[in-house]
Structures are given as structure tokens and as C-alpha cells.
Design a protein around this motif. Sequence first.
Motif, mmCIF file in Angstrom:
data_model
loop_
_atom_site.group_PDB
_atom_site.id
_atom_site.type_symbol
_atom_site.label_atom_id
_atom_site.label_comp_id
_atom_site.label_asym_id
_atom_site.label_seq_id
_atom_site.Cartn_x
_atom_site.Cartn_y
_atom_site.Cartn_z
ATOM 1 N N GLY A 1 0.782 -1.230 0.000
ATOM 2 C CA GLY A 1 0.000 0.000 0.000
ATOM 3 C C GLY A 1 0.810 1.274 0.000
ATOM 4 O O GLY A 1 0.237 2.362 -0.080
ATOM 5 N N PHE A 2 2.150 1.174 0.089
ATOM 6 C CA PHE A 2 2.969 2.371 0.239
ATOM 7 C C PHE A 2 3.864 2.586 -0.972
ATOM 8 O O PHE A 2 4.808 1.836 -1.215
ATOM 9 C CB PHE A 2 3.809 2.287 1.516
ATOM 10 C CG PHE A 2 3.007 2.554 2.760
ATOM 11 C CD1 PHE A 2 3.006 3.809 3.346
ATOM 12 C CD2 PHE A 2 2.223 1.561 3.312
ATOM 13 C CE1 PHE A 2 2.244 4.070 4.476
ATOM 14 C CE2 PHE A 2 1.451 1.808 4.445
ATOM 15 C CZ PHE A 2 1.459 3.067 5.026
ATOM 16 N N ASP A 3 3.539 3.631 -1.730
ATOM 17 C CA ASP A 3 4.345 4.048 -2.866
ATOM 18 C C ASP A 3 5.602 4.727 -2.334
ATOM 19 O O ASP A 3 5.530 5.589 -1.459
ATOM 20 C CB ASP A 3 3.525 5.015 -3.715
ATOM 21 C CG ASP A 3 4.227 5.482 -4.974
ATOM 22 O OD1 ASP A 3 5.316 4.954 -5.285
ATOM 23 O OD2 ASP A 3 3.681 6.374 -5.652
ATOM 24 N N LEU A 4 6.761 4.351 -2.869
ATOM 25 C CA LEU A 4 8.021 4.957 -2.445
ATOM 26 C C LEU A 4 8.574 5.926 -3.482
ATOM 27 O O LEU A 4 9.572 6.593 -3.237
ATOM 28 C CB LEU A 4 9.064 3.865 -2.170
ATOM 29 C CG LEU A 4 8.655 2.770 -1.177
ATOM 30 C CD1 LEU A 4 9.789 1.766 -1.004
ATOM 31 C CD2 LEU A 4 8.248 3.364 0.169
ATOM 32 N N GLY A 5 7.920 5.971 -4.653
ATOM 33 C CA GLY A 5 8.426 6.766 -5.756
ATOM 34 C C GLY A 5 9.122 5.916 -6.797
ATOM 35 O O GLY A 5 9.740 6.436 -7.730
ATOM 36 N N GLU A 6 9.010 4.600 -6.652
ATOM 37 C CA GLU A 6 9.674 3.675 -7.575
ATOM 38 C C GLU A 6 8.973 3.621 -8.924
ATOM 39 O O GLU A 6 7.813 4.021 -9.061
ATOM 40 C CB GLU A 6 9.697 2.259 -6.972
ATOM 41 C CG GLU A 6 8.345 1.554 -6.961
ATOM 42 C CD GLU A 6 7.490 1.850 -5.751
ATOM 43 O OE1 GLU A 6 6.427 1.207 -5.604
ATOM 44 O OE2 GLU A 6 7.868 2.728 -4.952
ATOM 45 N N ALA A 7 9.701 3.102 -9.917
ATOM 46 C CA ALA A 7 9.079 2.858 -11.222
ATOM 47 C C ALA A 7 8.163 1.647 -11.141
ATOM 48 O O ALA A 7 7.047 1.661 -11.666
ATOM 49 C CB ALA A 7 10.152 2.642 -12.287
ATOM 50 N N TYR A 8 8.638 0.577 -10.479
ATOM 51 C CA TYR A 8 7.858 -0.655 -10.374
ATOM 52 C C TYR A 8 8.124 -1.344 -9.039
ATOM 53 O O TYR A 8 9.216 -1.223 -8.475
ATOM 54 C CB TYR A 8 8.234 -1.647 -11.488
ATOM 55 C CG TYR A 8 8.028 -1.138 -12.882
ATOM 56 C CD1 TYR A 8 6.749 -1.008 -13.423
ATOM 57 C CD2 TYR A 8 9.123 -0.796 -13.686
ATOM 58 C CE1 TYR A 8 6.567 -0.549 -14.714
ATOM 59 C CE2 TYR A 8 8.949 -0.337 -14.976
ATOM 60 C CZ TYR A 8 7.665 -0.211 -15.484
ATOM 61 O OH TYR A 8 7.490 0.247 -16.763
ATOM 62 N N LYS A 9 7.130 -2.079 -8.586
ATOM 63 C CA LYS A 9 7.334 -3.058 -7.523
ATOM 64 C C LYS A 9 7.678 -4.398 -8.167
ATOM 65 O O LYS A 9 7.050 -4.806 -9.148
ATOM 66 C CB LYS A 9 6.084 -3.207 -6.657
ATOM 67 C CG LYS A 9 5.837 -2.058 -5.688
ATOM 68 C CD LYS A 9 4.614 -2.336 -4.824
ATOM 69 C CE LYS A 9 4.433 -1.246 -3.764
ATOM 70 N NZ LYS A 9 4.082 0.064 -4.364
ATOM 71 N N VAL A 10 8.665 -5.073 -7.594
ATOM 72 C CA VAL A 10 9.060 -6.404 -8.041
ATOM 73 C C VAL A 10 8.906 -7.343 -6.853
ATOM 74 O O VAL A 10 9.572 -7.171 -5.832
ATOM 75 C CB VAL A 10 10.520 -6.431 -8.553
ATOM 76 C CG1 VAL A 10 10.933 -7.852 -8.924
ATOM 77 C CG2 VAL A 10 10.686 -5.487 -9.745
ATOM 78 N N VAL A 11 8.020 -8.319 -6.968
ATOM 79 C CA VAL A 11 7.790 -9.247 -5.867
ATOM 80 C C VAL A 11 8.616 -10.515 -6.097
ATOM 81 O O VAL A 11 8.627 -11.072 -7.198
ATOM 82 C CB VAL A 11 6.290 -9.579 -5.706
ATOM 83 C CG1 VAL A 11 5.711 -10.241 -6.949
ATOM 84 C CG2 VAL A 11 6.054 -10.442 -4.478
ATOM 85 N N VAL A 12 9.346 -10.906 -5.061
ATOM 86 C CA VAL A 12 10.177 -12.112 -5.118
ATOM 87 C C VAL A 12 9.473 -13.205 -4.320
ATOM 88 O O VAL A 12 9.188 -13.036 -3.129
ATOM 89 C CB VAL A 12 11.587 -11.849 -4.545
ATOM 90 C CG1 VAL A 12 12.442 -13.118 -4.650
ATOM 91 C CG2 VAL A 12 12.257 -10.693 -5.279
#
Length: 345
Positions: free
Chosen positions: A213-224
Motif C-alpha cells: 500500500g505504500f508508494d516509495l516513488g519507484e518505477a515498479y514493484k518487483v515481488v520475489v
Amino acid sequence: MCMTCGCGNDEVHVEGAEHTHADGTVHSHAHVHPHDHSHDQGGIGWHTHSDGTTHRHPDVHSHEQVGGNLHFGQGAAGTSAPGMTQARMVRIERDILARNDDIAQRNRQWLAQRGIFALNLVSSPGSGKTTLLVRTIERLSGLIPVAVIEGDQQTTFDADRIRATGAPAIQINTGKGCHLDAAMVETALSRLAPAADSVLMIENVGNLVCPAGFDLGEAYKVVVLSVTEGEDKPLKYPDMFHAAALMLLNKVDLLPHLSFDVERCLANARRVNPAIEIIEISATTGVGMHDWLIWIERGARAARERRLDQAETLKRAADVGALERMAQAGVPQQGGTPGNAPLTR
């Protein structure tokens, strides 16, 4: 409970925040955010008796499912907390996320101006993302600069592992906090100062719930996701897999020793997020690393090209502005005299 009250940020520590006093003591001040609500007896169910005692009867709304199971996430807030109405929880969540999103957008602009491709790596604890990150940095050495922000509740172990590769890294310890937020990342960016046209890897706290739920300013989230965790993880933690652009199915070298259904896992992930990209990978054997690196390089190239395009646009705007000022000042221009014709853009 971060989506309910936002507690836990008073123990955040970002490397580099220490300072030394005249007596030689070294310490840092906690990175404190305003705590604009109280934990008093103002919620539903609290009342005071004539003898002055105050207490609460549990405000539990059990939602019975087939087999008698309970589901406390069916309200408007998607969660439950004793003594709080769904409406209040929704208001608190919106307030927390709105403030976070403002800072995240500021981070995103800062990164875009420098052509930095930022990724937010999220997973359960023990998925192998730090080892994968180390292997990734080693493979990209000499090709693309990489900087890392590490998030954990305590210790600098992971940041130390990253720095051992030669890549710059900074550790954020969240204390009781269960995720990074945009303000923490903004502070870390000011100290880390990643190079222009580089890749920034943000390794979030091991948690498949709150970081979604928390945007950090990244281009994408990558889930491992590790094959040791079970193929049903995308269905158990759908918010995270829905928020991610890419899933790295890690530790596939262990598949011969496990009863893990790969196809079922992939189907579950796409059931939650039909658009999610998936790479099967092993940091140990190198399987899938080529595809992962190509994915990173493609994103880094796009970030760099956007920076160059933006710089060119600003340069053209500055040139036009200079010509207009010259015309207003009556300075002769090549190919004509002042006032002959309006400037064309």
C-alpha cells in the motif's frame, strides 16, 4: 497495524544520521513523524461507570463463512481493529497514504530528473532477495551503476553485504515499523545520492502485506517469491501481487527436492494480476538471470531516454525564451531585423 494508525515510525534510523556531541558521545535522533491521533478510550464500546472505571466491551463483528471461519477484512477498510469503526479506519488510511503519496511523487520527480530507474523489491522474509540482489549487482558491474537502499527492522547486515560488492548502499532500520515509506526513502536518497542514469534497488522490509500500500516513488514493484514458500502465496497476499509489475520466482534450483506446482503458482499470480510479468530464476545457478538483467537494462534505458528528452525540451524552451527576450530588447537576429515577423516556435 500501519494502515490503521501509522504507528512504529518513531524508531526509524537511517544510516548517516548520527552526530557527535562535545563530550564525544555519538548518537542519532529518531526520525519522528507527527502522530496526529490518540489511543484514548474514544472508540466504539468504551464507557465510564459511576465509580470512575473506564473499560470497553469488545466490538467484534464476526463474519461467518463456510465451515465457521471468520473474516475480519470484509468491511470498507479491508481490515479490523478493536474500538474503531470502519469509517474511521478508512479516514486514517486515506490521510496516511495521501501524505505518503505526496512525498512519493516528489521522490519520483527527483529520480526522473536524474534518469534513475528505481525498483521496490518486496517479498516474505527468507525469499532470497538479498542474495539475488548481490548476484544482480555483480552481473551489472561495469555496465550500469547500481545503488541500494536496504530496509530491515534492525541490523545493517544486508547493507554490509551489498557494500561488499562495491555498490553504494544505505541501511534504513524501521524499528517496530513493518515497511518502508516514502519519507524514509527521501531521507535515504539525500544521503546516498545515487549517480545519474543508474539503477536504484530498494529492498523493502520482508513483508507481503503493508508494503503493497505504500508508494516509495519507484518505477515498479518487483515481488520475489521463493519456491519454498508454496504456490498459493499470490492468493493469500493478493494486494502485493496485484501491485507488482514483475514476479521473480526464485530458488527454482530447489524444485527437484520439493513438491511445488510451478504452473499452479503462475496461474495463481495471473489470476490476481493478469498483466504481471514472471521470470523463473535462481541466484545460485544463474537460471533466469539473463532475462532479469535484460528487464532491468530495458527499464534503465527508458529512464535515461526520458531524462535526455526532458533536458532537450527544457533546452529548447530556454532557447526560445532567450530569442524572445532578444526581440523585446531590439537585438538584431540572424536572418532578419527586429519586428519583421513574430517568432515561430
